[in-house]
Scaffold this motif. Structure first.
Motif, mmCIF file in Angstrom:
data_model
loop_
_atom_site.group_PDB
_atom_site.id
_atom_site.type_symbol
_atom_site.label_atom_id
_atom_site.label_comp_id
_atom_site.label_asym_id
_atom_site.label_seq_id
_atom_site.Cartn_x
_atom_site.Cartn_y
_atom_site.Cartn_z
ATOM 1 N N TYR A 16 0.888 -1.171 0.000
ATOM 2 C CA TYR A 16 0.000 0.000 0.000
ATOM 3 C C TYR A 16 0.919 1.213 0.000
ATOM 4 N N VAL A 36 4.085 1.005 2.055
ATOM 5 C CA VAL A 36 4.009 -0.052 3.073
ATOM 6 C C VAL A 36 3.924 -1.419 2.408
ATOM 7 N N ALA A 62 2.972 -4.858 2.827
ATOM 8 C CA ALA A 62 2.173 -5.622 3.795
ATOM 9 C C ALA A 62 2.403 -7.128 3.663
ATOM 10 N N ALA A 64 -0.192 -12.207 14.386
ATOM 11 C CA ALA A 64 -0.638 -11.081 15.210
ATOM 12 C C ALA A 64 -1.241 -9.987 14.337
ATOM 13 N N ASN A 65 -1.758 -8.971 15.000
ATOM 14 C CA ASN A 65 -2.239 -7.761 14.354
ATOM 15 C C ASN A 65 -1.232 -7.205 13.372
ATOM 16 N N GLY A 66 -1.695 -6.930 12.152
ATOM 17 C CA GLY A 66 -0.804 -6.259 11.216
ATOM 18 C C GLY A 66 0.207 -7.156 10.526
ATOM 19 N N ALA A 67 0.105 -8.464 10.734
ATOM 20 C CA ALA A 67 1.077 -9.396 10.134
ATOM 21 C C ALA A 67 0.911 -9.491 8.622
ATOM 22 N N GLY A 68 -0.284 -9.148 8.133
ATOM 23 C CA GLY A 68 -0.520 -9.190 6.691
ATOM 24 C C GLY A 68 -1.535 -10.246 6.261
ATOM 25 N N LYS A 69 -2.255 -10.794 7.227
ATOM 26 C CA LYS A 69 -3.216 -11.875 6.926
ATOM 27 C C LYS A 69 -4.371 -11.377 6.055
ATOM 28 N N SER A 70 -4.995 -10.272 6.483
ATOM 29 C CA SER A 70 -6.142 -9.763 5.715
ATOM 30 C C SER A 70 -5.711 -9.339 4.327
ATOM 31 N N SER A 71 -4.548 -8.724 4.234
ATOM 32 C CA SER A 71 -4.065 -8.289 2.912
ATOM 33 C C SER A 71 -3.884 -9.488 1.999
ATOM 34 N N GLU A 106 -13.613 -9.571 7.244
ATOM 35 C CA GLU A 106 -13.575 -9.295 8.672
ATOM 36 C C GLU A 106 -14.781 -8.439 9.070
ATOM 37 N N GLU A 135 -11.007 -13.722 10.318
ATOM 38 C CA GLU A 135 -11.195 -13.516 11.754
ATOM 39 C C GLU A 135 -12.619 -13.622 12.275
ATOM 40 N N GLN A 159 -6.397 -14.604 14.495
ATOM 41 C CA GLN A 159 -5.401 -14.227 15.510
ATOM 42 C C GLN A 159 -5.468 -15.198 16.671
#
Ligand code: ATP
Length: 239
Positions: A15, A18, A20, A39-46, A87, A164, A197
């Motif tokens: 992005y 960034v 991701a 964890a949060n921000g690891a890149g799973k959703s991306s 999500e 999630e 998570q």
């Protein structure tokens, strides 16, 4: 050994500046639940958004049953038998539970198939049948997650991608939702990519798992291997 249904190869997502997702490869085997953890921000959703073409990957390839599906529109994926639950279990708040299920079946032309799927969803989540007239926006978080899963099932997917589902749910409801995924997998052979998570509970239902860290796959293996790994137990399960 079951073969790969979904394959992701060297996927990158950025992005702006960034980065991701940094060149990840993974597979979901037919008839299995595969977990993508971290964890949060690891890149799973991306990763998930790039798989379904909602985010354009910088590079990489996604194949489904041997066919290239990289950056295809959602409708094309639904027709191939892939359903995605983003999500937050977004539902149509001002429509009833049953109208939401009906909307999930927009590609279904055969009334008998429609009725059969509706009965399957109600058998899986009796709460939805009890509340079929209720406006979806007034359902609890757990009920909305069930409705989001039910709506996805109405298209008759063979592969379900879910981001999630445990978010914001009490442990008991998380268990109910995960049990439903396990039942769909066992009884109907549904293949699932479960982004989570909540590693401990996800490893209980998954056959294999990948752990993402800063956009990369840090650990992969069978769920049993991960649950027994010292690294996973210390770093992620707080043991
Ligand atoms: P979470 O569990 O918190 O959703 P995640 O593992 O799913 O985390 P992503 O949502 O994929 O992680 O985020 C990975 C990185 O990309 C994060 O640093 C995030 O801030 C960034 N990111 C995600 N979406 C965007 C966006 N639309 N624009 C800019 N940066 C983004």
């Amino acid at each position: 050994m079951s073969e790969a249904m979904l394959t992701v190869k060297d996927l990158n997502v950025a992005y702006g500046g960034v980065q991701a997702v940094r060149g990840i490869s993974l597979e979901v085997r037919a008839g299995e639940i595969t977990a993508l953890l971290g964890a949060n921000g690891a890149g799973k959703s991306s990763t998930l958004l790039a798989i379904v073409g909602s985010v354009k990957p910088g590079s990489g390839r996604v194949t489904f049953e041997g066919q290239d599906i990289t950056a295809q529109p959602p409708e094309a994926l639904i027709k191939k038998g892939i359903a995605m639950i983003p999500e937050g279990a977004r539902v149509f708040a001002r429509q009833s539970v049953e109208q939401n299920l009906h909307l999930g079946a927009y590609i279904v032309r055969d009334q008998a198939v429609y009725r059969q799927r509706l009965q399957q969803v109600y058998a899986l989540f009796p709460r939805l049948q009890e509340r079929r007239e209720q406006l979806a926006g007034t359902m609890s978080g757990g009920e909305r997650q069930m409705l989001a899963i039910g709506r996805a099932l109405m298209s008759g997917p063979r592969l379900l991608l879910i981001d999630e589902p445990s978010l914001g749910l009490s442990p008991l409801l998380v268990e109910q939702v995960f049990d439903a995924l396990a039942e769909l997998n066992r009884q109907h052979g549904l293949s699932v990519l479960l982004v989570e998570q909540n590693m401990a509970q996800a490893l209980e239902v998954a056959a294999r798992a990948y752990v993402m860290q800063s956009g990369r796959i840090a650990i992969e293996g069978t769920a049993a291997e991960l649950a027994a790994s010292d690294e996973v137990r210390k770093a992620y399960l707080g043991m």
